[in-house]
Design an enzyme around this catalytic site. Structure first.
Site, PDB file in Angstrom:
ATOM      1  N   ARG A  48      39.056  42.753  39.207  1.00 29.21           N
ATOM      2  CA  ARG A  48      39.883  42.878  38.024  1.00 29.21           C
ATOM      3  C   ARG A  48      39.672  41.641  37.162  1.00 29.21           C
ATOM      4  O   ARG A  48      39.780  40.509  37.635  1.00 29.21           O
ATOM      5  CB  ARG A  48      41.361  42.976  38.401  1.00 29.21           C
ATOM      6  N   ARG A  94      58.850  37.376  29.123  1.00 28.83           N
ATOM      7  CA  ARG A  94      58.148  37.314  27.833  1.00 28.83           C
ATOM      8  C   ARG A  94      58.962  38.001  26.747  1.00 28.83           C
ATOM      9  O   ARG A  94      59.574  39.039  26.972  1.00 28.83           O
ATOM     10  CB  ARG A  94      56.766  37.961  27.940  1.00 28.83           C
ATOM     11  N   GLU A 125      46.107  50.548  40.437  1.00 29.13           N
ATOM     12  CA  GLU A 125      45.021  49.889  39.737  1.00 29.13           C
ATOM     13  C   GLU A 125      43.851  49.584  40.665  1.00 29.13           C
ATOM     14  O   GLU A 125      42.689  49.623  40.248  1.00 29.13           O
ATOM     15  CB  GLU A 125      45.539  48.616  39.081  1.00 29.13           C
ATOM     16  N   HIS A 171      46.718  46.049  30.544  1.00 27.41           N
ATOM     17  CA  HIS A 171      47.139  47.088  31.501  1.00 27.41           C
ATOM     18  C   HIS A 171      46.276  48.343  31.367  1.00 27.41           C
ATOM     19  O   HIS A 171      46.686  49.429  31.769  1.00 27.41           O
ATOM     20  CB  HIS A 171      48.613  47.472  31.298  1.00 27.41           C
ATOM     21  N   ASN A 212      41.680  41.080  43.142  1.00 26.11           N
ATOM     22  CA  ASN A 212      42.503  40.756  41.973  1.00 26.11           C
ATOM     23  C   ASN A 212      42.945  39.310  42.147  1.00 26.11           C
ATOM     24  O   ASN A 212      43.897  39.015  42.862  1.00 26.11           O
ATOM     25  CB  ASN A 212      43.705  41.699  41.892  1.00 26.11           C
TER      26      ASN A 212
END
Length: 406
Positions: free
Chosen positions: A101, A251, A394, A190, A8
């Site tokens: 990823r 955010r 993940e 996601h 990742n």
């Protein structure tokens, strides 16, 4: 199949895991941070390979160091050094494959994909939709393919799980020709986490995935919610980019687009300044000066007005999306919370679910307050809707998808 190496690669970091897919165990994991800065922290954790049937254990020995690391290729070399010094040896037993990823696959990639030069080119072209993520993902891919040239490399896209969104869900109501020309639509993110959690929830309950209507709240520094019907994503909160939707650490989530026009006209904000405002100086940080939910909760407990408001805005948005998605699904069977905030902030879970009694949600507050590592139920036994905390993984999902493709 021997272990799969999962990479990742972020804009200034390289996270990696070596996973035995058959046993579902992480054999080693590490993180290289602050790539390109004066000094980069390096962490490598190791666990001896478990025997068949052994219960999963936590990673054991941890090795930490710091050094200057110029770029992702240098970071990859440091990762190999960690494996050589602390194990397990990748020279003695090289990975069977490397899973990567990749954040944005646009509408081109809807499944795990074997990486070749053409796939690299497509990931590079899609960087216009994810300028902070895809170039870093591609740097990790190129570094890994240079070292492990003789094993297959597989890209697993954050957006792929959401390729099942119906047109009504992914289409923005703007000029259709302009949207097609510039690929403006909802993609969602996601996805790897949402898929892992929804499948894990079904397995935990002993239910057929195809018969379940689920909501999954992935609440970390980045946050999103997905409505999943029969294992298929049918609605999700993030859009063209990971900015839309829920309130996040830094955010904004949803905002009236005209507010940006107003700031441009009245405050003289440029496009880049608006980008930085919405992505880096908004959300919890913009409301309370702190982006970590733990700090917000502490401030709320201390009676701080800004932290209290930030928490209330955060919860208001969660409830709004929950109600909307339950309506889209025509009801819900399972609601799961995952990621750092979702797994650890009992107050967030309790308040987010507090108004959903009409939909059959009933939280057991003692269960919700308990801490645990695995999947756990936090709804009452009589609740018509099962509410779970499901730790996401993940890396394991990427390893599984890599193995399945091969």
């Amino acid at each position: 199949m021997s272990a799969i190496l999962v990479i990742n690669s972020g804009s200034s970091s390289l996270k990696y895991s070596l996973i035995d897919v058959e046993l579902g165990h992480e054999l080693a994991a590490g993180l290289v941070e602050r790539i390109g800065q004066e000094t980069s922290p390096v962490q490598h954790k190791v666990r001896p390979a478990p025997t068949t049937g052994a219960a999963p254990t936590m990673l054991g020995a941890t090795y930490e160091s710091e050094r200057p690391i110029a770029d992702h290729r240098a970071a990859f070399a440091v990762m190999l050094e960690q494996f050589a010094e602390h194990g397990p040896s990748l020279e003695t037993t090289p990975p069977a494959a490397v899973g990567h990823r990749v954040v944005h696959g646009g509408a081109r990639f809807f499944a795990p994909t074997l990486i070749d030069a053409d796939v690299e080119r497509n990931i590079d072209e899609l960087a216009v939709l994810a300028p902070l993520h895809n170039p870093a993902n591609l740097a990790g891919i190129r570094a890994a393919r240079a070292v492990f040239a003789d094993v297959p490399h597989v890209a697993v896209f954050d957006t792929a799980f959401h390729q099942t969104l119906p047109a009504a869900a992914f289409t923005y109501a703007i000029d259709a020709e302009l949207a097609r020309e510039h690929r403006v639509r909802r993609y969602g993110f996601h996805g790897t986490s949402h898929q892992f959690v929804s499948e894990s929830a079904a397995a935990f309950l002993g239910r057929d995935l195809a018969g379940l209507r689920q909501l999954v709240f992935h609440l970390g520094n980045g946050a999103s919610v997905t409505a999943i019907d029969g294992g298929r994503s049918v609605e999700t909160s993030m859009g063209l980019t990971p900015l839309e939707g829920l309130v996040m650490g830094t955010r904004s989530g949803d905002i009236d687009p005209a507010a940006l026009l107003h700031l441009a006209r009245r405050a003289g904000y440029s496009i880049d300044e608006l980008d930085a405002l919405l992505n880096s100086r908004s959300g919890l940080k913009g409301l309370a000066g702190r982006s970590d939910m733990r700090d917000i909760l502490a401030g709320r407990e201390a009676g701080e007005e800004a932290s209290t408001l930030a928490f209330d805005v955060y919860i208001h948005r969660l409830r709004a999306y929950a109600g909307s998605y339950i309506a889209q699904l025509g009801g819900v069977d399972v609601i799961s919370f995952t990621a750092g905030v979702g797994e650890n902030a009992a107050a967030v879970r309790a308040e987010a679910m507090a108004t959903l009694g009409f939909a059959g949600v009933e939280i057991d507050h003692d269960r919700n307050a308990e801490r645990g590592r695995g999947i756990r139920r936090i709804s009452t036994d009589d609740s018509r809707v099962t509410v779970l905390v499901v730790p996401t993984n993940e890396e394991l999902q990427i390893a599984r998808q890599t193995a399945e493709l091969l």
